[in-house]
Design an enzyme around this catalytic site. Structure first.
Site, mmCIF file in Angstrom:
data_model
loop_
_atom_site.group_PDB
_atom_site.id
_atom_site.type_symbol
_atom_site.label_atom_id
_atom_site.label_comp_id
_atom_site.label_asym_id
_atom_site.label_seq_id
_atom_site.Cartn_x
_atom_site.Cartn_y
_atom_site.Cartn_z
ATOM 1 N N ASP A 26 0.051 -22.175 24.790
ATOM 2 C CA ASP A 26 -0.982 -21.134 24.836
ATOM 3 C C ASP A 26 -1.135 -20.451 23.483
ATOM 4 O OD1 ASP A 26 -1.244 -21.641 27.572
ATOM 5 O OD2 ASP A 26 0.134 -20.026 28.121
ATOM 6 N N ASP A 57 4.857 -20.612 32.156
ATOM 7 C CA ASP A 57 4.663 -19.542 31.172
ATOM 8 C C ASP A 57 5.890 -18.645 31.212
ATOM 9 O OD1 ASP A 57 2.123 -20.416 30.416
ATOM 10 O OD2 ASP A 57 1.120 -19.187 31.918
#
Length: 165
Positions: free
Chosen positions: A138, A120
């Site tokens: 995401d 991320d």
């Protein structure tokens, strides 16, 4: 509808994996850790490296191999269910939303298999509050789920006919 959803799933998967490759190997974010990109008043967006060993918001995180395998298998099972739903989608919005979710889920499963965690890096913030650090997969999952919810809540029902028996 399956074709439309699969095309978007593949596009999301490719965009996710290319963005992660760029961030990890070209930018070198794991070594740098944090790169401020812009701030506009109380709003900002940075690159911040986070290895997510859990699911959304880091829930069910664990460093063990079995934890990562279980999360990967669960994500693949959900993707298989969503593919079946996509094949039976009633409209284009549903097929596209499911494609976004499937592409994102598979992108994160690839990370778990390669790295043991999901990479991320996108860090949006406002007024000193940071949203969770996320990636392209995401974002696609969240957008897809929001579209599914909107479709379920706001799609007109059967042409105004009373559906009660």
């Amino acid at each position: 509808m399956l074709r439309i959803g699969l095309i978007l799933a593949i596009l999301v998967l490719v965009a996710d994996q290319v963005s992660k490759w760029y961030i990890l190997y070209e930018v070198g974010l794991p070594q740098v850790g944090h790169i401020p990109l812009f701030a506009w008043g109380p709003f900002g967006f940075d690159l911040t490296m986070v290895w997510n060993r859990g699911v959304t918001f880091g829930m069910f995180a664990g460093d063990g191999l079995w934890t990562q395998v279980a999360l990967g298998v669960m994500a693949l099972a959900i993707a298989a269910f969503l593919l079946r739903w996509m094949a039976r989608a009633e409209n284009r919005l549903t097929a596209l939303a499911l494609g976004a979710v499937v592409g994102g889920a598979v992108g994160n499963v690839i990370d778990r298999a390669r790295f043991g965690a999901v990479a991320d890096f996108a860090d949006a913030h406002a007024w000193g509050w940071h949203w969770y650090v996320f990636n392209v997969a995401d974002a696609a999952i969240v957008i897809g789920v929001c579209c599914l919810l909107a479709d379920a809540l706001f799609r007109p029902s059967g042409g105004g006919k009373d559906q009660t028996p």
